[in-house]
Motif scaffolding. Sequence first.
Motif, PDB file in Angstrom:
ATOM      1  N   CYS A 115       0.809  -1.143  -0.019  1.00  0.00           N
ATOM      2  CA  CYS A 115      -0.156   0.053  -0.029  1.00  0.00           C
ATOM      3  C   CYS A 115       1.058   1.161   0.004  1.00  0.00           C
ATOM      4  N   HIS A 116       2.158   1.266  -0.508  1.00  0.00           N
ATOM      5  CA  HIS A 116       3.004   2.463  -0.507  1.00  0.00           C
ATOM      6  C   HIS A 116       2.198   3.248  -1.383  1.00  0.00           C
ATOM      7  N   PRO A 117       2.358   4.631  -0.923  1.00  0.00           N
ATOM      8  CA  PRO A 117       1.594   5.852  -1.843  1.00  0.00           C
ATOM      9  C   PRO A 117       2.482   6.014  -3.285  1.00  0.00           C
ATOM     10  N   ALA A 118       3.572   5.468  -3.067  1.00  0.00           N
ATOM     11  CA  ALA A 118       4.387   5.688  -4.574  1.00  0.00           C
ATOM     12  C   ALA A 118       3.688   4.899  -5.717  1.00  0.00           C
ATOM     13  N   LEU A 119       2.601   3.845  -5.211  1.00  0.00           N
ATOM     14  CA  LEU A 119       2.104   2.978  -6.430  1.00  0.00           C
ATOM     15  C   LEU A 119       0.774   3.342  -6.440  1.00  0.00           C
ATOM     16  N   ALA A 120       0.340   3.237  -7.837  1.00  0.00           N
ATOM     17  CA  ALA A 120      -1.000   3.649  -8.097  1.00  0.00           C
ATOM     18  C   ALA A 120      -1.920   3.212  -7.312  1.00  0.00           C
ATOM     19  N   ASN A 121      -2.988   3.633  -7.138  1.00  0.00           N
ATOM     20  CA  ASN A 121      -4.109   3.204  -6.179  1.00  0.00           C
ATOM     21  C   ASN A 121      -4.611   1.745  -6.590  1.00  0.00           C
ATOM     22  N   ASP A 122      -4.923   1.549  -7.920  1.00  0.00           N
ATOM     23  CA  ASP A 122      -5.483   0.169  -8.538  1.00  0.00           C
ATOM     24  C   ASP A 122      -4.233  -0.957  -8.227  1.00  0.00           C
ATOM     25  N   ALA A 123      -3.043  -0.665  -8.269  1.00  0.00           N
ATOM     26  CA  ALA A 123      -2.051  -1.280  -8.068  1.00  0.00           C
ATOM     27  C   ALA A 123      -1.845  -1.680  -6.598  1.00  0.00           C
ATOM     28  N   GLN A 124      -2.236  -0.822  -5.777  1.00  0.00           N
ATOM     29  CA  GLN A 124      -2.128  -1.053  -4.294  1.00  0.00           C
ATOM     30  C   GLN A 124      -3.214  -2.149  -4.052  1.00  0.00           C
ATOM     31  N   VAL A 125      -4.189  -2.007  -4.485  1.00  0.00           N
ATOM     32  CA  VAL A 125      -5.392  -2.797  -4.394  1.00  0.00           C
ATOM     33  C   VAL A 125      -5.089  -4.196  -4.834  1.00  0.00           C
ATOM     34  N   ALA A 126      -4.858  -4.419  -6.075  1.00  0.00           N
ATOM     35  CA  ALA A 126      -4.115  -5.643  -6.619  1.00  0.00           C
ATOM     36  C   ALA A 126      -3.149  -6.416  -5.993  1.00  0.00           C
ATOM     37  N   GLU A 139      -9.057 -14.556  -9.807  1.00  0.00           N
ATOM     38  CA  GLU A 139     -10.013 -14.117  -8.735  1.00  0.00           C
ATOM     39  C   GLU A 139     -10.161 -12.491  -8.413  1.00  0.00           C
ATOM     40  N   ILE A 140      -9.239 -12.127  -8.248  1.00  0.00           N
ATOM     41  CA  ILE A 140      -9.143 -10.354  -8.317  1.00  0.00           C
ATOM     42  C   ILE A 140      -9.752  -9.904  -9.595  1.00  0.00           C
ATOM     43  N   ALA A 141      -9.311 -10.228 -10.787  1.00  0.00           N
ATOM     44  CA  ALA A 141      -9.806  -9.904 -12.133  1.00  0.00           C
ATOM     45  C   ALA A 141     -11.503  -9.883 -11.914  1.00  0.00           C
ATOM     46  N   ARG A 142     -11.792 -11.117 -11.616  1.00  0.00           N
ATOM     47  CA  ARG A 142     -13.186 -11.266 -11.684  1.00  0.00           C
ATOM     48  C   ARG A 142     -14.022 -10.547 -10.710  1.00  0.00           C
ATOM     49  N   ALA A 143     -13.508 -10.205  -9.473  1.00  0.00           N
ATOM     50  CA  ALA A 143     -14.030  -9.348  -8.607  1.00  0.00           C
ATOM     51  C   ALA A 143     -14.070  -8.127  -8.880  1.00  0.00           C
ATOM     52  N   PHE A 144     -13.335  -7.556  -9.750  1.00  0.00           N
ATOM     53  CA  PHE A 144     -13.276  -5.955 -10.310  1.00  0.00           C
ATOM     54  C   PHE A 144     -13.855  -5.986 -11.791  1.00  0.00           C
ATOM     55  N   LEU A 145     -14.327  -7.144 -12.236  1.00  0.00           N
ATOM     56  CA  LEU A 145     -14.569  -7.004 -13.694  1.00  0.00           C
ATOM     57  C   LEU A 145     -13.515  -6.539 -14.670  1.00  0.00           C
ATOM     58  N   ALA A 146     -12.282  -7.070 -14.308  1.00  0.00           N
ATOM     59  CA  ALA A 146     -11.371  -6.568 -15.374  1.00  0.00           C
ATOM     60  C   ALA A 146     -10.752  -7.940 -15.904  1.00  0.00           C
ATOM     61  N   SER A 147      -9.977  -7.770 -16.910  1.00  0.00           N
ATOM     62  CA  SER A 147      -9.404  -9.147 -17.380  1.00  0.00           C
ATOM     63  C   SER A 147      -8.143  -9.461 -16.747  1.00  0.00           C
ATOM     64  N   PRO A 148      -7.797 -10.898 -16.644  1.00  0.00           N
ATOM     65  CA  PRO A 148      -6.646 -11.200 -15.943  1.00  0.00           C
ATOM     66  C   PRO A 148      -5.467 -10.758 -16.399  1.00  0.00           C
ATOM     67  N   ALA A 149      -5.264 -10.316 -17.791  1.00  0.00           N
ATOM     68  CA  ALA A 149      -4.042  -9.995 -18.329  1.00  0.00           C
ATOM     69  C   ALA A 149      -3.961  -8.344 -17.615  1.00  0.00           C
ATOM     70  N   THR A 150      -4.870  -7.675 -17.645  1.00  0.00           N
ATOM     71  CA  THR A 150      -4.872  -6.356 -16.915  1.00  0.00           C
ATOM     72  C   THR A 150      -4.446  -6.351 -15.642  1.00  0.00           C
ATOM     73  N   LEU A 151      -5.093  -7.307 -15.018  1.00  0.00           N
ATOM     74  CA  LEU A 151      -4.427  -7.221 -13.400  1.00  0.00           C
ATOM     75  C   LEU A 151      -3.283  -7.839 -13.306  1.00  0.00           C
ATOM     76  N   ALA A 152      -2.799  -8.605 -14.092  1.00  0.00           N
ATOM     77  CA  ALA A 152      -1.551  -9.354 -14.122  1.00  0.00           C
ATOM     78  C   ALA A 152      -0.432  -8.119 -14.282  1.00  0.00           C
ATOM     79  N   GLN A 153      -0.697  -7.495 -15.279  1.00  0.00           N
ATOM     80  CA  GLN A 153       0.195  -6.146 -15.586  1.00  0.00           C
ATOM     81  C   GLN A 153       0.270  -5.085 -14.594  1.00  0.00           C
ATOM     82  N   ARG A 154      -0.793  -5.030 -13.840  1.00  0.00           N
ATOM     83  CA  ARG A 154      -0.924  -4.020 -12.734  1.00  0.00           C
ATOM     84  C   ARG A 154       0.006  -4.644 -11.546  1.00  0.00           C
ATOM     85  N   ILE A 155      -0.123  -5.748 -11.283  1.00  0.00           N
ATOM     86  CA  ILE A 155       0.708  -6.367 -10.244  1.00  0.00           C
ATOM     87  C   ILE A 155       2.312  -6.446 -10.789  1.00  0.00           C
ATOM     88  N   VAL A 156       2.812  -6.595 -12.076  1.00  0.00           N
ATOM     89  CA  VAL A 156       3.990  -6.858 -12.529  1.00  0.00           C
ATOM     90  C   VAL A 156       4.564  -5.332 -12.204  1.00  0.00           C
TER      91      VAL A 156
END
Length: 417
Positions: A115-126, A139-156
Amino acid sequence: MDTPSEIGALIERLYREESRRVLATLIRLLGDFDLAEEALHEAFRVAVEQWPQEGVPANPRAWLVSTGRFKAIDNLRRQRRFQPLDEQAELPDEAPLEEGELLEDDRLRLIFTCCHPALANDAQVALTLREVCDLTTEEIARAFLASPATLAQRIVRAKSKIRDARIPYEVPGRSELPERLEAVLRVVYLVFNEGYFASSGDSLTRSQLSDEAIRLGRLLAELLPEPEVQGLLALMLLHESRRAARSGVDGEVILLEAQDRGLWNPELIAEGEVLVLQALHSRRFGPYSLQAAIAAVHAEAPSLEATDWAQIVGLYDELLRLTPSPVIELNRAVALAMRDGPEAGLAQVDRLLAAGELDNYHLAHAARADLLRRLDRREQARAAYRQALALAQQGPDRQFLQKRLEELEAREADDKP
């Protein structure tokens, strides 16, 4: 000696209950999220192979941390043999560790890093849901109605940012704690809200997310018993206590006024009320504690009419003093309408809408429609419901607004000669 099947069951239980603690410590020791994740799985793989033959170690978690660290450093050393000198990454510290270093609970460090403030909000959550809660990317992508690829990119990207910016893996010092803790609590509450009242889609709630947020809240309260941590946990528990009464068999929204209070969970209410009192008695409370106090007043009331609306309005006044917000003002206006009548509430809602900040907030138009309905100003109420319906994104929400609109139109038709 334990049988292989018993040892296998033990390893499965350790993974469920201890893997996040092991991961958090491996991140501290290895300095890299992905390397620690690989080390975690390697340690459990070795446990599956060795423990049935050699027996369960005296301290399984310390053994897993030590084994994972050793395997990661060994793999890095082998990789360096095939890399040019100028491309070789520095190896993690290989010095022997004391048992206390192996057993240290690093989960709080992990939460603050995610949850570091240097990270984007959506990245903190993911990142929090992935690394702290162990939810899969799917599971995260399904919960936030996003594609797994999009969520994976945020995490990376988030992990790369932590590595490249050398974000420290630590709990902030006392001087930095209030600002950093606010970011952590915001992420936890954002996760809870998305689970308790989904922002879009056909389901009113996503219980997995709200469950994970409460689990995070409990962990934070255990590791860092600050008043606002207790206040946030209380707020989530008090809201969660009403889950069973919030929707009907077909998933339709049931407002507070029509909820069967017998379905509210008394254990969650009791736990939440104790936490609220602890937070308020500290005199160091903030907005989460005040919101929890409002939820507690609702939880104590036997009916909508018997609710202490004067106390709720007063709590909203204090909340507005701490965190001015048009949404909080809207909620206060609804409470004011219950205390002083719909005309008083409508005047405040109209003032807020005239200011323009809530133009695109469907709940503001829905609140205005309801107040107009209560005042029997049907034509204006229908127009407000239509405006709210045009802005609503959530399926059950739209269903409820449409039903209210149809009820008004039916009454109008019935009244015609």
